[in-house]
Every structure is written in structure tokens, then in C-alpha cells.
Design a protein around this motif. Structure first.
Motif, mmCIF file in Angstrom:
data_model
loop_
_atom_site.group_PDB
_atom_site.id
_atom_site.type_symbol
_atom_site.label_atom_id
_atom_site.label_comp_id
_atom_site.label_asym_id
_atom_site.label_seq_id
_atom_site.Cartn_x
_atom_site.Cartn_y
_atom_site.Cartn_z
ATOM 1 N N SER A 132 0.632 -1.149 0.067
ATOM 2 C CA SER A 132 -0.115 -0.012 -0.183
ATOM 3 C C SER A 132 0.807 1.226 0.277
ATOM 4 C CB SER A 132 -0.666 0.392 1.371
ATOM 5 O OG SER A 132 -2.041 1.258 0.914
ATOM 6 N N PRO A 133 1.955 1.520 0.930
ATOM 7 C CA PRO A 133 2.539 2.580 1.038
ATOM 8 C C PRO A 133 3.484 2.858 -0.689
ATOM 9 C CG PRO A 133 2.843 1.105 3.172
ATOM 10 C CD PRO A 133 1.913 1.078 2.529
ATOM 11 N N GLY A 134 3.997 1.267 -0.483
ATOM 12 C CA GLY A 134 5.055 1.176 -1.457
ATOM 13 C C GLY A 134 4.058 2.037 -2.565
ATOM 14 N N ASN A 135 2.841 1.021 -3.170
ATOM 15 C CA ASN A 135 2.078 1.966 -4.256
ATOM 16 C C ASN A 135 1.804 3.414 -4.508
ATOM 17 O OD1 ASN A 135 0.397 0.860 -7.161
ATOM 18 N ND2 ASN A 135 0.027 -1.084 -5.031
ATOM 19 N N GLU A 136 1.786 3.767 -3.224
ATOM 20 C CA GLU A 136 1.409 5.230 -3.222
ATOM 21 C C GLU A 136 2.753 5.562 -3.561
ATOM 22 O OE1 GLU A 136 -1.969 7.043 -1.576
ATOM 23 O OE2 GLU A 136 -1.933 5.204 -2.391
ATOM 24 N N TRP A 137 4.007 5.664 -3.019
ATOM 25 C CA TRP A 137 5.359 6.129 -3.017
ATOM 26 C C TRP A 137 5.519 6.377 -4.973
ATOM 27 C CZ3 TRP A 137 9.615 3.585 -5.079
ATOM 28 C CH2 TRP A 137 10.485 4.664 -4.909
ATOM 29 N N MET A 138 5.470 4.872 -5.642
ATOM 30 C CA MET A 138 5.266 4.578 -6.931
ATOM 31 C C MET A 138 4.549 5.292 -7.694
ATOM 32 S SD MET A 138 6.380 0.695 -6.589
ATOM 33 C CE MET A 138 6.821 0.549 -8.778
ATOM 34 N N GLY A 139 2.997 5.864 -7.171
ATOM 35 C CA GLY A 139 2.833 6.166 -8.089
ATOM 36 C C GLY A 139 2.481 7.850 -7.643
ATOM 37 N N GLY A 140 3.676 8.668 -7.166
ATOM 38 C CA GLY A 140 3.561 9.888 -6.827
ATOM 39 C C GLY A 140 2.252 10.989 -5.969
ATOM 40 N N ARG A 141 1.756 9.690 -5.235
ATOM 41 C CA ARG A 141 0.414 10.413 -4.183
ATOM 42 C C ARG A 141 1.405 10.626 -2.918
ATOM 43 N NH1 ARG A 141 -1.301 5.665 -7.725
ATOM 44 N NH2 ARG A 141 -1.146 4.387 -6.047
ATOM 45 N N THR A 142 2.668 10.117 -2.745
ATOM 46 C CA THR A 142 3.194 10.864 -1.357
ATOM 47 C C THR A 142 4.645 11.323 -1.409
ATOM 48 O OG1 THR A 142 3.825 8.582 -0.821
ATOM 49 C CG2 THR A 142 2.486 9.144 0.125
ATOM 50 N N GLU A 143 4.922 12.342 -0.753
ATOM 51 C CA GLU A 143 5.985 13.175 -0.936
ATOM 52 C C GLU A 143 7.111 12.075 -0.870
ATOM 53 O OE1 GLU A 143 4.721 17.009 -0.151
ATOM 54 O OE2 GLU A 143 7.084 16.617 -0.139
ATOM 55 N N SER A 144 7.078 11.740 0.351
ATOM 56 C CA SER A 144 8.879 10.434 -0.334
ATOM 57 C C SER A 144 7.901 8.938 -0.124
ATOM 58 C CB SER A 144 9.567 11.162 1.469
ATOM 59 O OG SER A 144 8.190 10.364 2.483
ATOM 60 N N TYR A 145 9.492 7.971 -0.017
ATOM 61 C CA TYR A 145 8.842 6.789 0.423
ATOM 62 C C TYR A 145 9.186 6.459 1.777
ATOM 63 C CZ TYR A 145 14.170 7.710 -0.196
ATOM 64 O OH TYR A 145 15.389 7.600 -0.267
ATOM 65 N N GLU A 146 9.512 7.399 2.322
ATOM 66 C CA GLU A 146 9.121 6.636 3.809
ATOM 67 C C GLU A 146 8.458 5.822 4.676
ATOM 68 O OE1 GLU A 146 9.979 10.723 6.816
ATOM 69 O OE2 GLU A 146 8.410 9.768 7.590
ATOM 70 N N GLY A 147 7.101 5.998 4.269
ATOM 71 C CA GLY A 147 6.273 4.912 4.522
ATOM 72 C C GLY A 147 6.769 3.699 3.980
ATOM 73 N N TYR A 148 7.013 3.941 2.824
ATOM 74 C CA TYR A 148 7.876 2.097 2.108
ATOM 75 C C TYR A 148 8.359 2.106 2.552
ATOM 76 C CZ TYR A 148 10.249 -1.210 -0.396
ATOM 77 O OH TYR A 148 10.991 -2.094 -1.488
ATOM 78 N N LEU A 149 9.690 2.788 3.210
ATOM 79 C CA LEU A 149 10.284 1.380 4.053
ATOM 80 C C LEU A 149 10.083 1.371 5.164
ATOM 81 C CD1 LEU A 149 14.329 4.053 3.518
ATOM 82 C CD2 LEU A 149 13.487 2.107 2.712
ATOM 83 N N LYS A 150 9.649 2.335 6.265
ATOM 84 C CA LYS A 150 9.298 1.468 7.723
ATOM 85 C C LYS A 150 8.235 0.420 7.347
ATOM 86 C CE LYS A 150 7.759 4.816 10.376
ATOM 87 N NZ LYS A 150 7.136 7.096 9.992
ATOM 88 N N GLY A 151 7.794 -0.317 6.320
ATOM 89 C CA GLY A 151 7.187 -0.638 5.717
ATOM 90 C C GLY A 151 8.101 -1.813 5.165
ATOM 91 N N VAL A 152 9.691 -1.733 4.932
ATOM 92 C CA VAL A 152 10.484 -2.970 4.701
ATOM 93 C C VAL A 152 11.312 -3.377 6.397
ATOM 94 C CG1 VAL A 152 13.424 -2.682 4.135
ATOM 95 C CG2 VAL A 152 11.431 -1.800 2.699
ATOM 96 N N GLU A 153 11.518 -1.966 6.913
ATOM 97 C CA GLU A 153 11.577 -2.887 8.787
ATOM 98 C C GLU A 153 10.355 -3.643 9.394
ATOM 99 O OE1 GLU A 153 13.830 1.725 8.997
ATOM 100 O OE2 GLU A 153 12.484 0.898 10.513
ATOM 101 N N MET A 154 9.616 -3.097 8.380
ATOM 102 C CA MET A 154 8.616 -4.517 9.705
ATOM 103 C C MET A 154 8.482 -5.619 9.113
ATOM 104 S SD MET A 154 4.905 -2.647 10.368
ATOM 105 C CE MET A 154 3.883 -3.136 11.010
ATOM 106 N N ILE A 155 8.518 -5.447 7.913
ATOM 107 C CA ILE A 155 9.025 -7.414 6.628
ATOM 108 C C ILE A 155 10.013 -7.585 7.220
ATOM 109 C CG2 ILE A 155 8.603 -8.206 5.312
ATOM 110 C CD1 ILE A 155 6.350 -7.884 4.542
ATOM 111 N N GLN A 156 10.779 -7.143 6.583
ATOM 112 C CA GLN A 156 12.523 -7.020 7.838
ATOM 113 C C GLN A 156 12.016 -7.778 9.113
ATOM 114 O OE1 GLN A 156 16.716 -5.997 7.030
ATOM 115 N NE2 GLN A 156 15.864 -4.527 8.500
ATOM 116 N N GLY A 157 11.710 -7.364 10.125
ATOM 117 C CA GLY A 157 11.716 -7.490 11.644
ATOM 118 C C GLY A 157 10.537 -8.995 11.440
ATOM 119 N N LEU A 158 9.740 -9.118 10.372
ATOM 120 C CA LEU A 158 8.927 -10.922 10.281
ATOM 121 C C LEU A 158 10.031 -12.198 9.909
ATOM 122 C CD1 LEU A 158 5.060 -9.604 9.418
ATOM 123 C CD2 LEU A 158 6.409 -10.279 11.868
#
Lengths: 238, 239
Positions: free
Chosen positions: A119-145
């Protein structure tokens, strides 16, 4: 004699790609039909999926041409539902652990992928967010699992958790390498650089492992995706 | 093989949490129930049980301890639909998830439709979000009725399943706010919905939801007075 299984897919869709991976890993014989999403045949909405979406599968019924689906087959849509269905049709494949706790972990990983990564990755890729911060948080969550050793998402064999994220991993990699997207020019490359940091090593190792698996290698067409994205993305965020 | 200890962290107001309570009641599980005050969460809850700080959550296995003292040795699980599948897995003979993969897929697809067409919309409606009108919710009802089997009691046939469990707490709360006139929507909207749903074309749906609300596992886990009181404070009354 196993029942017929037909997958209606499209190379652009990471969601139908998930099903291709799961079927490849489980070594299932099936028919793969590419639906022309830009010129949908009328029979697709009429006979397969009223919403006209991929992936959709048909299961059972007579062995027919994908363009002539039978009303007798079971039709199923929604990638996460299809993934579980495939895993349960082929229990020896290991796509879903038998242990209830491990099973729950697979479902939780998939939920995390959809909610916090895709979801955040898509938002960023589509240019709908300022930055990829949401995506990086997602990367960390996935990494934690990720399980120890980071070869698979859960446990020590390939499950639908891996099939769920792998197509996205491939697409994000293309994004940071080519910088193609709706985000400001250069942000894709910048994200790629950030992900080289040691704190993302576990995630990047896992990604590399997934990309090298024959199931993904054989079904991946990076050049096609890059070319299509260039055509489809007409505006970039400033 | 008896499963290990189950501790459920839950809240009477929460429809997501009620899903797990219904499932536990259906399978006849023995478990510890711990009420979390959502307006005043204990500071141990996020670090020891659920980092997302939400209910429901389950602590499974490990030593038999007080819920407030969750052991690091128990497995912590969250997300209501995942917990419902987990409970079904622990008690396969209860049959809330049939053995047939096609029926299981139908149950999960039903849940997807409920999630996309109903669960977020009813709350938006009650809070007076102008994007969501009585028509939005009627479209949700239509989408659900479309996939209900003809001549069967529940979502995937005559057997009560996780599909019904997923939907009931949301439908019940929606009906509660409409019937009691609680919510920040325009009262016209409430009347329009209640009138429209009486149309004979919704007979199948109405029969279905009536059976859902009559189910013992739902009734024993629905605290109507508490839910009503909280919703009155939260949503107010229609204009």
C-alpha cells in the motif's frame, strides 16, 4: 486425476504473478491465459469475473479452451484467497504450514505485506506521497518478521507468504534501478542507495534469494515492465 | 490433542474483537478473557502483547499466567480474521471452516466482499462522513446478497462458518445505530435505508441476517447496552 486449473493473468499485475509463483513452486500443471487488460474480451466479464479483474482462476469442470470457459467450473478471485486455495489443494507442497501457529504467521506476513508494504509502496510509486518513508517503514516491518537465516518469510520452506511478496520485490527493484515512476526524478535511485545500508541487509538478502529462485527468474520480464511503466506513467511529481 | 492455554485480549465495544469471541464460543474453547479499556490502555499492553496496541490479540501457549503478566514464552498473534482462522485450525472438528478447499475459498471470498463493501463503510456512515450515504450501504447489502447461496442458511451453505462470524458483529452494530437512531448522519438517510431494506428483493439477505443475530454464539458475546452507550457518546444523534 486432478481437476483442471486455469489462471487468467497479466504480466503487469503483481497479483496474478503471485499465483504463477505459488503454482510453479508447487509444481502444478495449469493453463495460464494472458488477458488483454487494455482490450478486454467481452466473455471475460460475462463468464469469468464480473469485475473484469486478474487474477481469477477457474477450477474443475470440463477441460476447455480458456477463451470458452464452462459454467461448471468454480471461479475464484482475490489473490490472497486464491493463494490459500492453491495451498490447500496441494497440501504436500508445503505452501501452507500445517501447524496452526506457523499458519497464522504466514497469514500475518501476507496481511503485513498488503497493508504496510504494498500500500505505501504503491502510493509512492504512483507519485501520491512526498517521500518513500512509508515504504521504508514497511520494509522494516517485513524485515522484523522474516525468519532467521532470511531464506524464507516463515519457517524453512517456501510458502504463500513468499509468493505474496516476491512479485513486489521484483517490481520495486526495477523501480530503484530505472527510476521510472510517478515520484520526483531521482527519488527511485535514492531509495536504492538507502537500501544498501547495513540495517537493511536482512531484507536485501531475502530479496536476492527470492529473485534468484527459478520460479521468479523464469516468470519475470523486467524489460517489459520497465517499458510498459514508461508508457503508462505520464506525469511525475515535482 | 488439547491445545495450549489461550488468553484473549478483547473489548466489548469492538466488532473485530467480537469475531474472535464468537469463534471461541462456537468451538467451545476454554480460554481466559481479558477486557482492554480502549480509552485507557494499560501500559504493558503494547510492549508485552500487541505492538500495534489493538484488540483483539491472543497469547497462545507458554506458562499459565495472569493476562496482565503475559509471558515472553507465549506466542502473540493479532488481526481478527487471522485469529478466527487460527481458532478454526486449533479445533478442526468444530467445522467452522469446512475441509473442502472450494468451500473454504468461498468463505474467504465472502469475507473479502464484506471487508471491501461493508466493514469500513458502516462506521463512516455512523460518524456522518458525507461520502457514505444509505445508497453506499445498500450497494454493500446487494454485493453480499449476490453471493449468498439460494436456499441455504448461511454464507457458504447450511454450515455456520468463519464467513458468518466475520460479518455478524458489523451488521449488528449497524442495525443498532439505525434502530436506536444513534449517529451523525442525517436522519433522512437512516429512514431511507430502513425503508429500502424492506423491499422484497432483499428477502434472501434479511433471512440471512436474522439467522446471524439469532445465533447463540453471537448473542452471548454481544453486550448491547455497553455498545449503545459508547456509540451514543461517540456518534451523537442524527441531525
Amino acid at each position: 486425476m486432478p481437476e483442471q486449473l486455469t489462471l487468467y493473468s497479466h504480466k503487469l499485475s503483481p497479483y496474478s504473478h503471485r499465483i504463477e509463483l505459488a503454482l510453479a513452486e508447487a509444481n502444478v500443471k495449469y493453463k495460464n491465459y494472458q488477458v488483454d487488460l487494455f482490450n478486454k474480451p467481452k466473455w471475460f466479464a460475462a463468464k469469468i469475473n464480473p469485475l473484469g479483474k486478474v487474477p481469477t482462476i477457474t477450477y474443475g469442470g470440463p477441460d476447455v479452451d480458456p477463451e470458452d470457459p464452462s459454467p461448471l467450473s468454480f471461479k475464484l478471485a482475490e489473490s490472497s484467497v486464491i493463494l490459500q486455495f492453491v495451498a490447500e489443494l496441494y497440501p504436500e507442497s508445503g505452501l501452507l504450514p500445517k501447524d496452526p501457529v506457523e499458519h497464522a504467521k504466514v497469514l500475518f506476513f501476507m496481511d503485513t505485506v498488503d497493508r504496510h508494504f504494498d500500500s505505501p509502496g504503491n502510493e509512492w510509486m504512483g507519485g501520491r506521497t512526498e517521500s518513500y518513508e512509508g515504504y521504508l517503514k514497511g520494509v522494516e516491518m517485513i524485515q522484523g518478521l522474516l525468519s532467521e537465516g532470511s531464506e524464507f518469510a516463515v519457517g524453512d520452506c517456501y510458502t504463500i507468504a513468499d509468493a505474496c511478496i516476491a512479485p513486489l520485490l521484483s517490481r520495486f527493484k526495477i523501480t530503484y534501478e530505472t527510476d521510472i515512476g510517478g515520484f520526483p526524478v531521482g527519488q527511485g535511485h535514492k531509495l536504492g542507495e538507502e537500501l544498501k545500508a547495513p540495517k537493511f541487509a536482512k531484507f536485501m538478502d531475502y530479496t536476492q534469494g527470492m529473485l534468484e529462485r527459478p520460479s521468479l527468474r523464469d516468470s519475470n520480464d523486467e524489460a517489459y515492465l520497465a517499458e510498459m511503466w514508461k508508457k503508462l506513467i505520464t506525469e511525475r511529481r515535482q | 490433542m488439547a491445545p495450549e492455554q489461550i488468553t484473549l485480549y478483547t473489548a466489548k465495544i469492538c466488532p473485530y474483537a467480537q469475531r474472535t469471541e464468537i469463534a471461541l464460543a462456537e468451538v467451545g474453547a476454554t480460554f481466559k478473557r481479558y477486557e482492554i479499556d480502549l480509552a485507557n490502555k494499560p501500559e504493558w499492553y503494547a510492549p508485552k502483547v500487541n505492538p500495534a496496541s489493538k484488540v483483539p490479540a491472543i497469547a497462545y501457549g507458554g506458562p499459565d499466567v495472569a493476562p496482565e503478566d503475559a509471558s515472553p514464552d507465549s506466542i502473540k498473534l493479532a488481526e481478527s480474521l487471522i485469529l478466527v482462522e487460527f481458532i478454526a485450525d486449533l479445533y478442526p472438528s468444530s467445522n467452522i471452516l469446512p475441509a473442502d478447499p472450494v468451500l473454504r475459498a468461498k468463505a474467504r471470498f465472502f469475507i473479502e466482499i464484506v471487508s471491501s463493501k461493508f466493514t469500513s463503510n458502516w462506521m463512516k456512515f455512523a460518524s456522518g462522513n458525507p461520502e457514505v450515504t444509505h445508497t453506499t450501504l445498500l450497494n454493500g447489502v446487494d454485493a453480499i446478497q449476490d453471493i449468498l447461496p439460494d436456499g441455504a442458511k448461511y454464507a457458504i451453505g447450511d454450515q455456520y462458518s468463519i464467513a458468518d462470524i466475520a460479518f455478524t458483529p458489523f451488521w449488528a452494530r449497524f442495525m443498532l445505530v439505525l434502530q436506536k437512531g444513534i449517529g451523525s448522519y442525517k436522519d433522512e438517510e437512516r429512514k431511507n435505508f430502513l425503508k429500502a431494506i424492506e423491499d422484497p428483493k432483499f428477502t434472501k439477505f434479511n433471512g440471512y441476517v436474522q439467522r446471524l443475530l439469532e445465533r447463540q454464539s453471537f448473542k452471548s458475546t454481544f453486550h448491547e447496552d455497553i455498545v449503545e452507550a459508547v456509540f451514543r457518546r461517540r456518534f451523537g444523534v442524527p441531525k
